[in-house]
Design a protein around this motif. Structure first.
Motif, short mmCIF file in Angstrom:
data_model
loop_
_atom_site.label_atom_id
_atom_site.label_comp_id
_atom_site.label_asym_id
_atom_site.label_seq_id
_atom_site.Cartn_x
_atom_site.Cartn_y
_atom_site.Cartn_z
N UNK A 86 -8.78 4.84 34.12
CA UNK A 86 -7.61 4.29 34.80
C UNK A 86 -6.34 5.01 34.37
N UNK A 87 -6.26 5.45 33.11
CA UNK A 87 -5.08 6.15 32.64
C UNK A 87 -5.01 7.59 33.15
N UNK A 88 -6.14 8.13 33.62
CA UNK A 88 -6.16 9.48 34.17
C UNK A 88 -5.78 9.53 35.64
N UNK A 89 -5.85 8.39 36.34
CA UNK A 89 -5.61 8.36 37.78
C UNK A 89 -4.19 7.91 38.08
N UNK A 90 -3.46 8.71 38.88
CA UNK A 90 -2.08 8.35 39.19
C UNK A 90 -2.03 7.41 40.39
N UNK A 91 -0.83 7.09 40.84
CA UNK A 91 -0.66 6.10 41.91
C UNK A 91 -1.17 6.60 43.26
N UNK A 92 -1.40 7.91 43.39
CA UNK A 92 -1.97 8.47 44.63
C UNK A 92 -3.48 8.65 44.54
N UNK A 93 -4.09 8.23 43.43
CA UNK A 93 -5.52 8.35 43.27
C UNK A 93 -5.99 9.68 42.73
N UNK A 94 -5.07 10.55 42.33
CA UNK A 94 -5.42 11.87 41.82
C UNK A 94 -5.67 11.78 40.32
#
Length: 822
Positions: A579-587
């Protein structure tokens, strides 16, 4: 606060006088140095005593609320003395001694209503207290939230924040197995049962910071749970308006195999329907857990822990109306819904642990576990909302009549999210102890495989035009100019990720107890090393390495007063999870580094007697300097990270907690905490973090009626100042620093003991079938306070403004329950 003061005075006035002649029970199995049970051991306490049976099992009743010394003696073994034992009335305490070849005295085990006194800075809480205290989500987390450094403004959630950290920064262990939680859950009402089953718990230890190197790589806290090993057959059944639980305990004839199994179900419909959004809710939660122990030889023991949890959440909202604003500017939001939400979260855990006692000094453990999680979120919700101004004049027949309509819009939210997670662990731990020295070490490998498909979109339409996201390149000029641009969601995410992480971590820790000029000293020094690699489809392979040294020092001066001083701290680093690797755009950003916290904690513990009963006053101050911070937004229990190490932060605070038997045979405490936490994102200046909960007060109080001591009362009170209210999508948090209203809540429970340790029946009564039987009722949110956990941001299309509309939590709820044990 006046309400809380009044309630406290009422509770105190109802408190009973001291009852005499109450008893408690100590039980367990006695072993020799080769872990072989010893029969015919003499167990004595004053003028009372008993003997262990052929399997080494014993049971002894002692006087409650009074210091007692218990002596274990046996021909051919040297005696052991358990000193200064103080148990609550009807408390059942398990102690499994090992009779060695030389005489020694255990002087560090002091069992009081405040828990075991420990130099390591660990808080211990009685499992009996956990099971009795009322709460909408009754269990371990319910009572943790009453501790001064632990906060949560969501009674529907089992998640908690510790000293300025978020939900992802807490370690949870069950019998040495690290426990994980689902990834996609976004609201407390979607959560079901906590993994920790309070009916299976034997010991509970909690550290709010400055914990030892032997624990894992997290920033905030450790919850260390030990499940019980049964010593006899038993059945326990619990039922209430919110759910049921069935627990079975068993042990083989030769006492080598013991198992405890528990099945639980829960329905939160009554709680969810008390909120201001009306609808058809069908939240059903189920889980089954088993813990088994098999003694293969005097030196080798194997245990198994398994869990299967299925959470089904179905939501078909109908309408909502919320009034907000100020006395002179009152607004109302009215929403009509269509559509539904169907979510399903399935988790499974299987783990094995082998415990090998080489000799009296050396113990080796091998632990393996496999965690599987499948989450599905399907949602299609259409909301038509109306934002109106209300008339605040008080001389009108209908003072709250709408005067101006500021917004008419239709909002469409759609989600199709699927996530599969597999986490495999294998770990070795060892301990060598001799005299006053101990050396602990460990090596752990963890493999994580995440497959995530996320599709979310939000459309807003009003008066014939559709709002596009900022920066989309299309201007809004309807109806003068026809709309020919493509329809875009104002917020949308479409991503598919396949990510694997391989992590290798180790620790070594040295501990020593000793004396210096008559003062008792304790210290431990240790360090953790972690190396992990992030890889996956269309993801660059990147590796990271961190080192985290930690230490603790405690001193108990040789004074007449019972005082303990403690200081601990070091470097605490948290490698990023998916979850900490994924940004608000799902990247996914594999380059994200571990967040780093330099911590120092100083504490004092003072034990004293008041009214001839034990009390403990604990105080701690702490400071955290955080670097490589990964900023995030918090909405309900959903955390969305920026996936960047572009911030720094700090946390400081102070806490006080007074524990004691304010009423004989009960445990109560009063806690007060203050903290401040701010972050600096991209050097724009410090602002409050989403967990900046400044002031916290918690009261846990237990009582009984003097004329009818079988009537018990349990009460918890919570007061928290408001959290930051967050910001709307695409808006900078630097522009929205408003706070939610203060959180105030009281939960009350009343129960009656029909059958108990001191209340048994003869063969002519049907009640003889029960070992325990009690029933009662609970009132959640006793004063029906309107508490909010987050805001809904609504657009005023006339003035192009956005308003923060509070989302209120549950109202007053009555729950009826019954518990029985055979």
């Amino acid at each position: 606060m006046k309400t809380f003061e009044l309630l406290f005075l009422v509770v105190i006035s109802w408190s009973s006088s001291v009852l005499q002649g109450q008893t408690a029970t100590i039980t367990g199995v006695i072993f020799d140095e080769n872990q072989i049970p010893i029969p015919q051991v003499n167990i004595s306490s004053g003028s009372t005593g008993t003997f262990s049976n052929e399997q080494g099992f014993y049971l002894l009743e002692i006087t409650a609320d009074k210091e007692t010394n218990i002596t274990f003696s046996h021909l051919g073994n040297q005696k052991l003395i358990l000193e200064n034992l103080i148990l609550n009335t009807n408390e059942h305490y398990e102690f499994n001694p090992v009779l060695k070849t030389k005489v020694f005295t255990i002087a560090e085990v002091v069992v009081t209503p405040s828990g075991n006194r420990r130099a390591e800075g660990i808080t211990t809480i009685s499992p009996k207290t956990v099971r009795n205290i009322p709460g909408a989500n009754a269990g371990i987390e319910n009572i943790l939230k009453l501790l001064p450094g632990v906060t949560s403004n969501n009674e529907l959630s089992t998640q908690y924040m510790v000293r300025g950290g978020n939900f992802d920064e807490n370690l949870v262990y069950a019998n040495g197995i690290e426990i994980y939680r689902p990834f996609l859950i976004r609201s407390g009402q979607q959560e079901g049962l906590s993994f920790i089953n309070s009916d299976m718990v034997e010991n509970l230890k909690f550290s709010a910071g400055g914990f030892q190197a032997k624990y894992g790589d997290k920033l905030s806290s450790v919850l260390d749970i030990t499940y019980k090993t049964p010593v006899s057959f038993g059945i326990k059944v619990k039922a209430s308006l919110l759910g049921t639980a069935f627990t079975l305990e068993g042990v083989s004839k030769n006492k080598k195999l013991a198992s405890i199994t528990s099945i639980r179900s829960r329905d939160n419909s009554a709680l969810v329907n008390s909120q201001n959004t009306k609808g058809n809710y069908n939240p059903l939660f189920f889980d089954i857990q088993q813990f088994s122990t098999l003694v293969l030889s005097p030196k080798l023991k194997v245990s198994y822990l398994g869990n299967l949890s299925v959470n089904n959440y179905r939501n078909e909202p109908f309408s909502r109306q919320t009034k907000f604003g100020t006395l002179t500017d009152i607004k109302t939001l009215t929403v009509y819904y269509a559509g539904q939400e169907k979510d399903r979260y399935t988790t499974a855990l299987n783990s094995l642990k082998a415990d090998y006692q080489i000799n009296e000094h050396t113990n080796l453990k091998l632990i393996s576990s496999l965690y599987y999680n499948k989450e599905q979120e399907y949602s299609d919700i259409i909301a038509q909302y109306k934002l109106e101004d209300l008339n605040p004049e008080t001389d009108s027949d209908n003072p709250l009549t709408p005067t101006t309509i500021n917004g008419l819009a239709t909002q469409f939210n759609r989600a199709r999210n699927i996530l599969d997670a597999k986490i495999f662990n294998i770990e070795h731990k060892g301990r060598y102890s001799k005299n006053d020295n101990a050396l602990d070490w460990g090596l752990k490998y963890e493999h994580t495989d995440i497959r995530d498909h996320i599709r979310e979109s939000e459309f807003i339409d009003s008066l014939g035009f559709t709002l596009r996201p900022p920066g989309s390149g299309y201007d809004r000029n309807e109806p003068a100019t026809a709309y020919e641009a493509p329809v875009l969601p104002i917020e949308g995410i479409t991503a598919q990720n396949n990510v694997q992480t391989n992590k290798l971590s180790s620790f070594v820790q040295y501990s020593r107890r000793g004396q210096w000029l008559g003062h008792s000293l304790y210290f431990n020094l240790g360090s953790r090393v972690s190396h992990w690699v992030v890889d996956g489809i269309d993801i660059e392979r990147i590796s990271h390495t961190i080192i985290s040294p930690r230490g603790q020092f405690s001193m108990k001066p040789n004074w007449e007063k019972d005082i303990l001083f403690r200081i601990s701290g070091g470097v605490y680093q948290q490698p990023p999870f998916y979850r900490e690797l994924r940004d608000s755009d799902g990247v996914v950003h594999p380059e994200v580094e571990a967040q780093k916290s330099l911590q120092i904690v100083m504490g004092t513990q003072y034990g004293f007697k008041l009214w001839q009963r034990p009390f403990t006053l604990l105080g701690e101050t702490y400071y955290k300097n955080l670097q490589n911070v990964n900023p995030y937004t918090l909405e309900d229990v959903r955390i969305r990270y920026a996936a960047q190490n572009n911030a720094s932060a700090y946390v400081y605070g102070a806490e006080l907690r007074l524990n004691g038997a304010f009423v004989p045979g009960t445990e109560s405490w009063f806690s007060l905490g203050y903290l401040k936490t701010e972050e600096n994102i991209d050097n724009r200046g410090y602002i409050s973090r989403p967990t900046d909960q400044r002031l916290k007060m918690g009261i846990l109080f237990q009582d009984y009626m003097p004329e009818v001591p079988d009537v018990k009362m349990y009460l918890n009170l919570t007061y928290n100042t408001g959290l930051p209210g967050g910001s709307p999508s695409y808006a900078s948090p630097y522009e929205y620093q408003n706070r939610l209203r203060d959180y105030k809540r009281a939960d009350l429970g009343i129960s009656y003991i029909f059958v108990g340790a001191n209340k048994q029946y003869d063969n002519n009564s049907f009640l003889r079938l029960f070992k325990e039987l009690n029933g009662g009722f609970e009132i959640y949110n006793l004063f029906n306070n309107q508490n909010s956990i987050t805001n809904t941001w609504v657009r005023d299309l006339v003035n192009n403004q956005q308003f923060a509309v509070p989302n209120f939590m549950t109202g007053r709820i009555l729950n009826v329950k019954i518990e029985m044990r055979f």
